[in-house]
Design a protein around this motif. Structure first.
Motif, PDB file in Angstrom:
ATOM      1  N   LEU A 222       0.870  -1.431   0.071  1.00 21.87           N
ATOM      2  CA  LEU A 222       0.044  -0.098   0.174  1.00 21.87           C
ATOM      3  C   LEU A 222       0.966   1.082   0.132  1.00 21.87           C
ATOM      4  O   LEU A 222       0.495   2.387  -0.628  1.00 21.87           O
ATOM      5  N   GLY A 223       1.974   1.074   0.613  1.00 25.46           N
ATOM      6  CA  GLY A 223       3.020   2.242   0.601  1.00 25.46           C
ATOM      7  C   GLY A 223       3.622   2.528  -0.973  1.00 25.46           C
ATOM      8  O   GLY A 223       3.827   3.694  -1.195  1.00 25.46           O
ATOM      9  N   PHE A 224       3.757   1.273  -1.613  1.00 23.38           N
ATOM     10  CA  PHE A 224       4.155   1.484  -2.863  1.00 23.38           C
ATOM     11  C   PHE A 224       3.127   2.319  -3.722  1.00 23.38           C
ATOM     12  O   PHE A 224       3.613   3.046  -4.727  1.00 23.38           O
ATOM     13  N   ALA A 225       1.999   2.069  -3.364  1.00 20.87           N
ATOM     14  CA  ALA A 225       0.735   2.632  -4.129  1.00 20.87           C
ATOM     15  C   ALA A 225       0.740   4.140  -3.506  1.00 20.87           C
ATOM     16  O   ALA A 225      -0.457   5.074  -3.928  1.00 20.87           O
TER      17      ALA A 225
ATOM     18  N   HIS B 170       0.571  -1.552   8.532  1.00 17.57           N
ATOM     19  CA  HIS B 170       0.172  -0.081   8.826  1.00 17.57           C
ATOM     20  C   HIS B 170       0.295  -0.113  10.500  1.00 17.57           C
ATOM     21  O   HIS B 170       0.464   1.072  11.048  1.00 17.57           O
ATOM     22  N   GLU B 171      -0.217  -1.215  11.163  1.00 20.40           N
ATOM     23  CA  GLU B 171      -0.229  -0.787  12.439  1.00 20.40           C
ATOM     24  C   GLU B 171       1.174  -1.253  12.859  1.00 20.40           C
ATOM     25  O   GLU B 171       1.468  -0.275  14.100  1.00 20.40           O
ATOM     26  N   VAL B 172       2.287  -1.708  12.556  1.00 22.82           N
ATOM     27  CA  VAL B 172       3.607  -1.877  12.647  1.00 22.82           C
ATOM     28  C   VAL B 172       4.188  -0.691  12.526  1.00 22.82           C
ATOM     29  O   VAL B 172       4.914   0.097  13.302  1.00 22.82           O
ATOM     30  N   ILE B 173       3.981   0.274  11.335  1.00 18.88           N
ATOM     31  CA  ILE B 173       4.450   1.385  10.927  1.00 18.88           C
ATOM     32  C   ILE B 173       4.138   2.580  12.035  1.00 18.88           C
ATOM     33  O   ILE B 173       4.863   3.127  12.699  1.00 18.88           O
ATOM     34  N   THR B 174       2.833   2.268  12.584  1.00 25.82           N
ATOM     35  CA  THR B 174       2.385   3.340  13.732  1.00 25.82           C
ATOM     36  C   THR B 174       3.043   3.000  14.818  1.00 25.82           C
ATOM     37  O   THR B 174       3.311   3.921  15.719  1.00 25.82           O
ATOM     38  N   ALA B 175       3.283   1.759  15.180  1.00 22.69           N
ATOM     39  CA  ALA B 175       3.797   1.434  16.452  1.00 22.69           C
ATOM     40  C   ALA B 175       5.351   1.830  16.495  1.00 22.69           C
ATOM     41  O   ALA B 175       5.605   2.233  17.544  1.00 22.69           O
TER      42      ALA B 175
END
Ligand SMILES: O=P(O)(O)O[C@@H]1C[C@H](O)[C@@H](CO)O1
Ligand SMILES: Nc1nc2[nH]cnc2c(=O)[nH]1
Length: 329
Positions: A179-182, A263-268
């Motif tokens: 999703l980040g690639f997009a 996305h949970e890991v990125i936020t954490a």
């Protein structure tokens, strides 16, 4: 700041109407006054809103949990292990989204596990439910302000690595953020430095000590042959992947594919939590064309495998939490 409303057009309500998965007005209708935000203008929740939700939980439970757990599809029993649980239905938590997916009960459970104070999400929020990523991972920030230092994220995933069998557990040591690639990220929009930096680094996101401890625990449990360490990728879903997509993911070094967690890991990591995450392999992904019906993933199978493997997953999580607790005692 009660009455905050994220207007993202997804139609979910956490109020008495309890709209699950319908398309209607945007955001929440929990009877509070609401300010208007659009996903474009402000996809993030203001710090004060997160703080208000965290206060609701810490005051309501009388606890400041140290470990946060997110239960993957069919893995809600992880939260059933919690002792002296205080249960918060998502619908009753101010400004909280609601779960719309089967296998995600929609409750926050706060209590103790192996002596450690924990809070567990029995039900997570997915991009395909219509929630923007910042909303999907907003509970991670709530956990942070509740006092959580460790995030345990679990998911059901398709195994792309041909060595993986259904029922195996893959400890995540890295991810590919499709999703980040997009061009999509839970950190898009204004950055509040009280949570973390504008440009967080993500190498070493998955805590190596916890991975090593989990491997030791798996050996002690006699399940080491079912344990792998690998790379997870999250796609938007809700459809499962095509063969061509699975081939491409494999070429990129992806071992397991799902629709969450990244996305949970990125936020954490943005707010400096220690992260441990694993995928339960609920289906094998075909990377060659065939007429076999077996190659088609389906959510019933995902749920059934999760149910069969919940005992091992629960034991792995509880023993790891025990180690963390003993190490900090
Ligand atoms: O919440 P997780 O990532 O465990 O759920 C996976 C991805 C989809 O929500 C669902 C597909 O079967 O399982
Ligand atoms: N994207 C994706 N998510 C899953 N969740 C469980 N199995 C799968 C799968 O094969 N693909």
């Amino acid at each position: 700041m009660t009455g905050y409303k994220v207007a993202n057009g997804n139609g979910h309500s956490n109020g008495n109407g309890n709209t699950k998965g319908t398309n209607g007005t945007n955001g929440h209708s929990n009877g509070h006054k609401s300010a208007d935000y659009t996903a474009q203008e402000n996809p993030t929740y203001p710090y004060e809103v997160i703080e208000e939700i965290a206060d609701f939980i810490t005051k309501g439970s009388g606890m400041r949990p140290k470990i946060g757990i997110i239960c993957g599809s069919g893995l809600g029993s992880l939260a059933d292990m919690i002792q002296d649980p205080k249960i918060f239905e998502y619908e009753k938590i101010p400004n909280f989204p609601v779960s719309t997916v089967e296998g995600h009960a929609g409750r926050l459970v706060v209590g103790t596990l192996e002596g450690a104070t924990v809070m567990a999400m029995q039900g997570r929020f997915h991009f395909y439910e219509g929630y923007p990523l910042a909303k999907c991972s907003m509970p991670v920030r709530v956990m942070k302000l509740c006092g959580v230092e460790y995030l345990f994220a679990t998911n059901a995933a398709g195994g792309i690595n041909p060595r993986f069998a259904v029922g195996d557990i893959m400890l995540m040591h890295d991810h590919v953020n499709m999703l980040g690639f997009a061009g999509n990220s839970p950190l898009q929009g204004p950055n509040d430095p009280r949570f973390g930096p504008r440009f967080p680094a993500l190498v070493n996101s998955y805590n190596k000590d916890l991975i090593n401890k989990a491997i030791e625990i798996a050996k002690a449990m006699g399940i080491e042959s079912n344990i792998h360490v690998g790379v997870y990728s999250c796609l938007g879903g809700p459809n499962y992947e095509t063969i061509a997509e699975l081939k491409a993911l494999r070429m990129m070094g992806v071992d397991a594919v799902g629709m969450s967690t990244v996305h949970e890991v990125i936020t954490a990591r943005h707010c400096d939590m220690k992260v441990f995450a694993f995928s339960l392999i609920t289906n094998k992904c075909a990377t060659e064309y065939s007429d076999k019906k077996d190659d088609e993933a389906n959510h019933d199978e995902v749920m059934a495998v999760a149910k069969n493997r919940q005992k091992a997953c629960c034991e792995l999580v509880s023993r790891l939490i025990r180690e963390i607790h003993l190490a900090s005692a």
